[in-house]
Structures are given as structure tokens and as C-alpha cells.
Design an enzyme around this catalytic site. Structure first.
Site, PDB file in Angstrom:
ATOM      1  N   LYS A  96       0.847  -1.182   0.000  1.00  0.00           N
ATOM      2  CA  LYS A  96       0.000   0.000   0.000  1.00  0.00           C
ATOM      3  C   LYS A  96       0.892   1.245   0.000  1.00  0.00           C
ATOM      4  CE  LYS A  96      -3.905   1.862   2.732  1.00  0.00           C
ATOM      5  NZ  LYS A  96      -4.712   1.601   3.946  1.00  0.00           N
ATOM      6  N   SER A 178      -9.506   1.533   3.096  1.00  0.00           N
ATOM      7  CA  SER A 178      -8.671   2.314   2.212  1.00  0.00           C
ATOM      8  C   SER A 178      -7.621   1.508   1.456  1.00  0.00           C
ATOM      9  CB  SER A 178      -7.954   3.403   3.018  1.00  0.00           C
ATOM     10  OG  SER A 178      -7.068   2.847   3.977  1.00  0.00           O
ATOM     11  N   THR A 199      -6.890   1.310  10.075  1.00  0.00           N
ATOM     12  CA  THR A 199      -7.191   2.118  11.249  1.00  0.00           C
ATOM     13  C   THR A 199      -8.575   1.752  11.758  1.00  0.00           C
ATOM     14  OG1 THR A 199      -5.853   3.908  10.320  1.00  0.00           O
ATOM     15  CG2 THR A 199      -7.323   4.477  12.156  1.00  0.00           C
ATOM     16  N   GLY A 201     -11.297  -0.643   9.514  1.00  0.00           N
ATOM     17  CA  GLY A 201     -11.940  -1.266   8.364  1.00  0.00           C
ATOM     18  C   GLY A 201     -11.118  -1.362   7.105  1.00  0.00           C
ATOM     19  N   SER A 202      -9.911  -0.807   7.083  1.00  0.00           N
ATOM     20  CA  SER A 202      -9.211  -0.619   5.811  1.00  0.00           C
ATOM     21  C   SER A 202      -8.481  -1.839   5.277  1.00  0.00           C
ATOM     22  CB  SER A 202      -8.230   0.552   5.928  1.00  0.00           C
ATOM     23  OG  SER A 202      -8.927   1.764   6.013  1.00  0.00           O
TER      24      SER A 202
END
Length: 537
Positions: A96, A178, A199, A201-202
Site C-alpha cells: 500500500k 482504504s 485504522t 476497516g481498511s
């Protein structure tokens, strides 16, 4: 060559299909000399080229590593001379784009923002150091929701540098965020494995939405040093892969202490080999709870009926695998979590302090952006890059800039969050009902208690939306719900309970093999395979 009936023939080597190829399959071929890490890098580069900006234009990858082929060649030579360093030796991995890599290799670390283009980080991120030591090849950087979805009211998977990412399971489907690009890339084999960050759900949501396995580790199990931050209290780095086996391999390598991250110095020792958790009988005589109140409320979570139906079927699968399902096993704090604004207070405050520290740590940044205030102004002054039509909002940045540091209200919110998510939430439910874990669909508010407590979540594929699902807009260029879009199942537990959660999820994964029941839409499936690369210049 093989002599058969007096005729010499060349044996056909069965290369693994890169759409599903596992780490073990790739290592087997590498060790046998059927192909090299250079071949792998070339194949993955070609697959990215097919679908990233061309064809379905998935916008999953922001940039590739210009040094990857050179690194792969060196690792191939090392394998021949000394053997592999680890299960990840010579294995390409996408990161990422908020996970730092040294600039000398030729890649940027930008969180998807032009404000950080060509900035020079002081060192590799802690997890990248571990990957390199294990012999992994950093293939490139995956697209993401800009600043890990902490910029403003923007669609999942959009960043200024990367554009609008979309899932490979329906044209222009919302990939969730994200860690959008990591999820998309893993789902169709644009890399062997990927890393994401969470943080709240990402990792969990894009793993669910892209039909892959994802592990959101306990805060502190993996180092966050060198990761562009949101909150030291909630950020964590974890694997996103096509199988839970591969996720366990990666987690076993990236987990561990780091003197540059104080939270990573308080983890249990020794770190387990998470591959030893991969037991198809792990659920036998285990008690798994279902926190229905709030978290399975369809009105609150806006969850498609297909997901709810599949979840009830999943509970039956768990029972069939030997688990006792305690239903309901509600969190005492459920309604308080729903009403609370604590997480916003904590994240807004942490983000300003920590992002300013990150900017200060850079060796250089050619854009001149050295603070959150500078970032907001940069976006205003560069609308073509950072605020194109329909992608203009930066309200979260502005809200964070208005905070005033670590106030009494901040510490109250932080302490309340720990109680709501932990001692009065997940821990309380586990204790009251004598549970080994909790289980929920991966979407909706599922991730919040674990996020605010810093606890782990393990996610695996559960099913797909009905082909007749009405298409609804999710953003200016994306859709959700949409026909055939995947969804996942998540196991939650206490701090540092990853080993058990991996075992439970693995048992479900092996029984259902849900991922394999549907592929991406045809144009989104890259065609390049190792057979197109091996033996060719």
C-alpha cells in the site's frame, strides 16, 4: 529431455496459474528451477499492464518498482548459491502506498497524494525491513483511498495520484477502502501477496469486497514505523492474500518488535509461527459468539439481504465444523459505541500530531509541504491534481487541523474508546459467554469495536451478491451494491488472539472454498502467465 519409445521429448512443465498461485506453489517452481523470480516479476508487470490503466482500468497499482528485476536477479543467484532465506525468498509483494520504501530504489511513498511526490523518507518502514530480510521483492505500490481515507468525503479507492480504483468483480464496483489497490491486486493475481493497513476497516472491508483473506493484526503486533499515519492507537499493518495460508506466512515474517515503534515492544514473546494455526479442525469444541445487537441490525448497517442470508448459512457451517454458536452474544457497550464520537476525537487529534511529525521526519519534500496546514493549502493551490470535479472534499483534513493537541477531552475519549471496544465490549462478551471468538459479516460496523480497542480481525470470503442485484451508485464513478460483488466473514477476538482466529477462519475457508466459486469479470482477468514469459527475453 525424456526418452520414451525411442523418442526424445521435452517434458511439459505445469506452471501455477497466477490468478490463484500460492506462495508454496511459487516456491516449489522456483526451487525446482522451472522459473525464476525474474520471470515472476516480468509476468506480474505484464499482468498489471493489461488491466491497471488499459482494458477495465482498475487503477489498482500506482507505480511499479524500477529496481524489481535487478533485485529479483540477485535473489535468483542467491537461491542457487545458498538456497532460499525464507518462504518469501524471491516472492513479489505489492505495498500500500503509505508504507515507506527508500527512494534509492526508485519508488515514491505518497499515500496517493501529489503533495508527497518525490519526497525522500529516512528509511524503509519496519515491515519492509523484515520483508527484505526474508528475501521478498517489493514489486510496487498499490493505490489507496488518499491518506488512507482520512482526507474528506471521497469515494473508496480514489487518490489524486492513483485515480479511481475499482473491484474486478463488476465493472466500476466500489472496492471499499482504504487498502483498495492491495485488495484488487491480490484478488486477480497482480502480485503474489500484498500488504494493507487498517485504522478502522481498511484491511477488513477491501478484503471482503475483493474476495480475499485479510488479517488486521492487534495494534503493536506489526511495526507502524515508516507508515504514513492516522493514529498510533489504531493503525496496524497486515497481509491481504488469496488464501489464509499465504496470509499466515506473511504475518509470521512481518510480526515482531521494532525499536522505532513503542507499541511493537509490548507484544507477547515469542511471536508464534502463524502457519501452525492452520488446522481444519480448529473449531471443534470452540464457542463462537454472535453479537447481534447493533452489529446485525440491517437498518443501522445498510447490509444487503444476500449478506445476511449467507451469514446465517455460515453459522450452520461453523456448527458443522464442531463449534458451539452462542447466539446472541452481545457487546454490553454496543449502543454506546453507536452513539459515541470518541473515535473521531482521537483520530482527528492523532492525525494532526503524527502527520506533522511524519513531514518533519522526511529528508526532503520537493513540494514544500511540511505540515497538515501546508497539505490543505497545497490541495487548494493544485486543483487539477488534487481536487478534480467530484473529488474536491478535504473536510477531514480541515477538521483535524482545527484540533489543539492532547487535551483532557482527547484523553477522556481515548480511555472511553478502550473501554467501549475492549473491557466493556469484546472482552466483556468473550468473558460473559465463555467464548473463544466473535463472528460477524465483514461490512457495516463490524470493525469498530476492534478498531477502537486495537484488537485483531481475520477475514475470509463468504459469498457473492446475487447476479440480479440492482446496481446502485456508490460514488461519481463507482457502484455498490452490484451483481456478483463479493462479501466476507470476519472473526474477532481479544488482543493478540491472531493464532486462534486464523485457525477458526482457516477451518471455514477450507470447508467452503468460497473464493473459488466465482471469478472476476472476464476483462478484468489478466491473461499473462508464466508460460508467456519463461525462456523469452
Amino acid at each position: 529431455m525424456i526418452l520414451a519409445r525411442g523418442v526424445w521429448s521435452i517434458p511439459i512443465i505445469p506452471f501455477p496459474d497466477l490468478y490463484e498461485a500460492t506462495i508454496a506453489e511459487l516456491q516449489s517452481g522456483l526451487n525446482a528451477g522451472h522459473f525464476s523470480s525474474v520471470d515472476l516479476v516480468k509476468a506480474y508487470f505484464a499482468r498489471i499492464d493489461e488491466v491497471n490503466l488499459k482494458g477495465p482500468a482498475l487503477h489498482a497499482v500506482i507505480e511499479i518498482n524500477p529496481s524489481a528485476l535487478t533485485i529479483a536477479a540477485a535473489l535468483d543467484a542467491e537461491r542457487k548459491a545458498k538456497g532460499p532465506r525464507s518462504a518469501l525468498h524471491g516472492i513479489p509483494i505489492l505495498l500500500k502506498d503509505n508504507i515507506a520504501t527508500v527512494a534509492i530504489e526508485g519508488m515514491n511513498t505518497t499515500a496517493g497524494s501529489f503533495s508527497l511526490l518525490r519526497s525522500i523518507v529516512p528509511a524503509d518502514a519496519g515491515v519492509v525491513k523484515r520483508l527484505r530480510a526474508a528475501g521478498a521483492i517489493i514489486l510496487g505500490k498499490a493505490n489507496l483511498s488518499e491518506f488512507a481515507e482520512f482526507r474528506g468525503n471521497l469515494p473508496n479507492g480514489w487518490s489524486g495520484r492513483g485515480g479511481q480504483a475499482s473491484s474486478a468483480y463488476f465493472p466500476h464496483a466500489d472496492p471499499c477502502g482504504s487498502s483498495s489497490g492491495s485488495g484488487i491486486s491480490a484478488s486477480i493475481g497482480l502480485s503474489a501477496v500484498t500488504l494493507g493497513t487498517e485504522t478502522d476497516g481498511s484491511i477488513t472491508c477491501p478484503s471482503s469486497r475483493n474476495n480475499i483473506a485479510g488479517i488486521k493484526p492487534t495494534v503493536g503486533l506489526t511495526s507502524r514505523a515508516g507508515v504514513i499515519p492516522i493514529s498510533i492507537h489504531q493503525d496496524t499493518v497486515g497481509p491481504m492474500t488469496r488464501s489464509l495460508t499465504d496470509a499466515a506466512i506473511v504475518l509470521s515474517i512481518i510480526a515482531g518488535p521494532d525499536p522505532n515503534d513503542n507499541f511493537a515492544l509490548s507484544q507477547p514473546s515469542p511471536i508464534p509461527d502463524f502457519t501452525k494455526a492452520l488446522n481444519p479442525h480448529a473449531l471443534v469444541q470452540k464457542r463462537i459468539g454472535v453479537p447481534r445487537r447493533v452489529f446485525l441490525n440491517s437498518t443501522i448497517n445498510d447490509r444487503p439481504e444476500d449478506v445476511l442470508n449467507a451469514f446465517e448459512e455460515a453459522l450452520d457451517v461453523l456448527r458443522g465444523l464442531g463449534a458451539t454458536i452462542v447466539d446472541p452474544a452481545d457487546l454490553p457497550s454496543a449502543e454506546d459505541i453507536l452513539r459515541s464520537n470518541n473515535e473521531t476525537v482521537v483520530l482527528d487529534t492523532d492525525f494532526k500530531v503524527q502527520l506533522n511529525n511524519y513531514f518533519s521526519s522526511l529528508i526532503s519534500n520537493p513540494t514544500g509541504v511540511r505540515s497538515l496546514a501546508d497539505l490543505i493549502q497545497f490541495n487548494i493551490e493544485h486543483p487539477a491534481l488534487e481536487r478534480p470535479p467530484n473529488f474536491t472534499d478535504q473536510s477531514i483534513l480541515i477538521e483535524s487541523e482545527a484540533t489543539n493537541g492532547f487535551t483532557p477531552a482527547y484523553f477522556t475519549s481515548l480511555n472511553d474508546d478502550r473501554e467501549l471496544g475492549g473491557s466493556g465490549g469484546i472482552d466483556a462478551a468473550l468473558r460473559m459467554h465463555k467464548l473463544d471468538a466473535l463472528v460477524l459479516p465483514s461490512d457495516g460496523l463490524t470493525t469498530v469495536p476492534a478498531a477502537i480497542a486495537g484488537y485483531p480481525i481475520v477475514t475470509i470470503p463468504m459469498g457473492f451478491l446475487n447476479p440480479a442485484t440492482p446496481i446502485q451508485p456508490a460514488g461519481p464513478e463507482t457502484f455498490y451494491p452490484a451483481p456478483g460483488v463479493p462479501f466476507g466473514l470476519s472473526f474477532l477476538g481479544a488482543a493478540f488472539s491472531e493464532f486462534n482466529l486464523i485457525g477458526f477462519a482457516y477451518a471455514f475457508e477450507q470447508k467452503t472454498k468460497a473464493r473459488l466459486s466465482r471469478k472476476a469479470f472476464e476483462d478484468a482477468i489478466p491473461k499473462t502467465q508464466l508460460s508467456d514469459v519463461v525462456g523469452r527475453l
